[in-house]
Design a protein around this motif. Structure first.
Motif, mmCIF file in Angstrom:
data_model
loop_
_atom_site.group_PDB
_atom_site.id
_atom_site.type_symbol
_atom_site.label_atom_id
_atom_site.label_comp_id
_atom_site.label_asym_id
_atom_site.label_seq_id
_atom_site.Cartn_x
_atom_site.Cartn_y
_atom_site.Cartn_z
ATOM 1 N N UNK A 26 38.973 19.317 -2.744
ATOM 2 C CA UNK A 26 39.936 20.490 -3.031
ATOM 3 C C UNK A 26 39.992 20.861 -4.566
ATOM 4 N N UNK A 27 39.732 20.108 -5.369
ATOM 5 C CA UNK A 27 39.433 20.378 -7.012
ATOM 6 C C UNK A 27 38.030 19.915 -7.193
ATOM 7 N N UNK A 28 37.186 21.193 -7.480
ATOM 8 C CA UNK A 28 35.788 21.063 -7.544
ATOM 9 C C UNK A 28 35.235 20.013 -8.886
ATOM 10 N N UNK A 29 35.967 20.545 -9.989
ATOM 11 C CA UNK A 29 35.593 19.685 -10.872
ATOM 12 C C UNK A 29 35.973 18.052 -10.779
ATOM 13 N N UNK A 30 36.915 17.900 -10.220
ATOM 14 C CA UNK A 30 37.137 16.122 -9.794
ATOM 15 C C UNK A 30 36.486 15.830 -8.804
ATOM 16 N N UNK A 31 36.012 16.786 -7.708
ATOM 17 C CA UNK A 31 35.080 16.308 -6.697
ATOM 18 C C UNK A 31 33.882 15.700 -7.173
ATOM 19 N N UNK A 32 33.274 16.584 -8.157
ATOM 20 C CA UNK A 32 32.028 16.187 -8.943
ATOM 21 C C UNK A 32 31.992 14.661 -9.312
ATOM 22 N N UNK A 33 33.114 14.527 -9.992
ATOM 23 C CA UNK A 33 33.433 13.093 -10.669
ATOM 24 C C UNK A 33 33.515 11.933 -9.586
ATOM 25 N N UNK A 34 34.136 12.316 -8.314
ATOM 26 C CA UNK A 34 34.068 11.585 -7.173
ATOM 27 C C UNK A 34 32.622 11.282 -6.652
ATOM 28 N N UNK A 250 39.343 6.902 -11.088
ATOM 29 C CA UNK A 250 38.898 8.028 -9.780
ATOM 30 C C UNK A 250 39.607 9.170 -10.124
ATOM 31 N N UNK A 251 39.098 10.393 -9.538
ATOM 32 C CA UNK A 251 39.701 11.523 -9.723
ATOM 33 C C UNK A 251 40.815 11.938 -8.800
ATOM 34 N N UNK A 260 42.936 7.386 3.632
ATOM 35 C CA UNK A 260 43.588 6.650 4.545
ATOM 36 C C UNK A 260 45.042 6.947 4.708
ATOM 37 N N UNK A 261 45.620 6.843 5.914
ATOM 38 C CA UNK A 261 47.050 7.499 5.884
ATOM 39 C C UNK A 261 48.062 6.982 5.159
ATOM 40 N N UNK A 262 47.781 5.631 4.791
ATOM 41 C CA UNK A 262 48.937 4.919 4.130
ATOM 42 C C UNK A 262 48.749 5.184 2.463
ATOM 43 N N UNK A 263 47.742 6.137 2.029
ATOM 44 C CA UNK A 263 47.597 6.354 0.699
ATOM 45 C C UNK A 263 47.661 7.828 0.282
ATOM 46 N N UNK A 264 48.334 8.494 1.193
ATOM 47 C CA UNK A 264 48.002 10.065 1.102
ATOM 48 C C UNK A 264 48.869 10.635 0.254
ATOM 49 N N UNK A 265 49.796 9.741 -0.476
ATOM 50 C CA UNK A 265 50.826 10.199 -1.736
ATOM 51 C C UNK A 265 50.052 10.127 -2.986
ATOM 52 N N UNK A 266 48.844 9.185 -2.890
ATOM 53 C CA UNK A 266 48.371 9.065 -4.258
ATOM 54 C C UNK A 266 47.160 10.131 -4.767
ATOM 55 N N UNK A 267 47.576 11.128 -4.805
ATOM 56 C CA UNK A 267 46.830 12.328 -5.303
ATOM 57 C C UNK A 267 46.376 12.387 -6.700
ATOM 58 N N UNK A 268 47.215 11.724 -7.536
ATOM 59 C CA UNK A 268 46.791 11.696 -9.191
ATOM 60 C C UNK A 268 45.358 10.999 -9.322
ATOM 61 N N UNK A 269 44.788 11.143 -10.419
ATOM 62 C CA UNK A 269 43.591 10.308 -10.825
ATOM 63 C C UNK A 269 44.046 9.031 -10.994
ATOM 64 N N UNK A 278 45.867 0.399 -10.164
ATOM 65 C CA UNK A 278 46.617 -0.154 -11.139
ATOM 66 C C UNK A 278 47.344 0.964 -12.131
ATOM 67 N N UNK A 279 46.985 1.909 -11.832
ATOM 68 C CA UNK A 279 47.665 3.120 -12.756
ATOM 69 C C UNK A 279 47.143 4.318 -12.460
ATOM 70 N N UNK A 280 47.277 5.397 -13.629
ATOM 71 C CA UNK A 280 46.984 6.648 -13.736
ATOM 72 C C UNK A 280 46.074 6.976 -14.819
ATOM 73 N N UNK A 281 45.485 8.213 -14.879
ATOM 74 C CA UNK A 281 44.882 8.442 -16.143
ATOM 75 C C UNK A 281 44.715 9.865 -16.289
ATOM 76 N N UNK A 282 44.556 10.499 -17.363
ATOM 77 C CA UNK A 282 44.148 11.845 -17.613
ATOM 78 C C UNK A 282 43.425 12.056 -18.773
#
Length: 323
Positions: A26-34, A250-251, A260-269, A278-282
């Motif tokens: 969905x986000x090209x730059x992030x997907x490259x890091x995936x 992770x991006x 996974x269905x039960x994680x779909x709200x976790x869109x942040x890095x 364990x947390x988020x990052x930027x």
């Protein structure tokens, strides 16, 4: 682990993407890091090179969402999912006053412009449509191009600067019969994301429940499963245990969360430690250096904090930056 985050079996982006079925982009730059998280020592520049050389594409398949797709898979994935995505966008066509005649005429213009191996950006194709007196604009052109992609006429063909280009799709890209395609999609999902449930597969694939059940039924003799809280979790082989204090930054929209269905709200890095969020990052960038900021859900012991710092340095190396 099966997601290739701690022990990767791949060195080529296209091979990884094909093995996973596809990879949300969905986000090209992030997907490259995936991809970077799943192939040791690869760089952002190398992934960009492979994309521009057509070793993998960016297309809307499965759900109405962008994914990285291997060339050999784009044909059967589109055949399996394009009709559902087109139905979703059809509602928006009405709101934007895009008629079937508009869609047909735009495809004629696009085909003529890209014949002979030409590649053009969205803005260049918009200019051609306007010159042909088509009723379009910055928003409507996106839906005209999307419809041409879903019909298998064009593909995302690399980038010029920061703009994606389009090219005609080669007819030789393989397709499959529907049942075989569903079984293949199920196989790739559970081999790369298991342990996972049937509802997980339904969410990720965009298939109807009956179709997803059929796919699982066709491959389940080669699967193992474990029942947890009354739900069957399917996988191809016993997952490798996480190494102590294994850390991944992770991006956003990484398959570890959106797969996974039960994680779909976790869109942040996300910061993943021992397989758990364990947390988020930027990060921010200034003069060829990056700064990584973390927000942890719980305090970490010193050795885990050091592992997070090392993960941050790995991201800087991937970008070719200092930290």
């Amino acid at each position: 682990m099966n997601q290739q985050l701690t022990r990767s079996a791949f060195s080529e982006p296209g091979e990884l993407i094909s093995w996973m079925g596809c990879l949300q982009a969905e986000e090209y730059t992030s997907a490259k890091w995936a991809i970077g998280n799943r192939i040791p020592h690869i760089t952002d520049a190398r992934i960009e090179k492979d994309f521009n050389e057509g070793r993998f594409f960016r297309a809307q398949v499965l759900r109405p969402a962008w994914h990285f797709v291997a060339p050999a898979d784009i044909g059967w994935l589109l055949n399996l999912s394009a009709h559902r995505i087109k139905a979703f966008y059809k509602q928006l066509h009405g709101k934007l006053d895009i008629s079937n005649s508009d869609l047909k005429r735009s495809k004629h213009i696009i085909t003529k412009a890209l014949t002979g191996g030409e590649k053009m950006t969205r803005n260049e194709l918009l200019t051609l449509c306007l010159q042909a007196k088509m009723r379009t604009d910055e928003i409507r052109i996106n839906f005209l191009l999307m419809d041409a992609e879903l019909d298998g006429l064009i593909v995302n063909g690399g980038r010029q600067g920061n703009e994606f280009t389009y090219e005609l799709r080669e007819e030789r890209m393989p397709v499959m019969e529907k049942e075989a395609a569903i079984a293949e999609l199920a196989r790739r999902y559970f081999i790369s994301r298991g342990p996972a449930t049937l509802p997980d597969f339904v969410w990720w694939s965009g298939l109807e429940l009956a179709e997803a059940k059929m796919g699982l039924e066709m491959i389940k003799d080669g699967l193992q499963y474990a029942v947890i809280n009354g739900e069957a979790y399917w996988f191809f082989e016993t997952p490798v245990l996480q190494e102590p204090d294994s850390v991944s930054l992770l991006p956003s929209f990484d398959e570890f969360t959106v797969g996974y269905k039960d994680r779909v709200d976790e869109y942040k890095p996300s910061i993943i430690i021992d397989g758990q969020v364990a947390g988020t990052w930027k990060y921010s960038e200034k003069r060829h250096k990056i700064r990584i900021e973390t927000q942890l859900f719980v305090p970490l012991q010193e050795h885990a904090e050091n592992a997070v710092l090392l993960a941050g340095r790995e991201y800087a190396r991937f970008l070719g930056k200092a930290i």
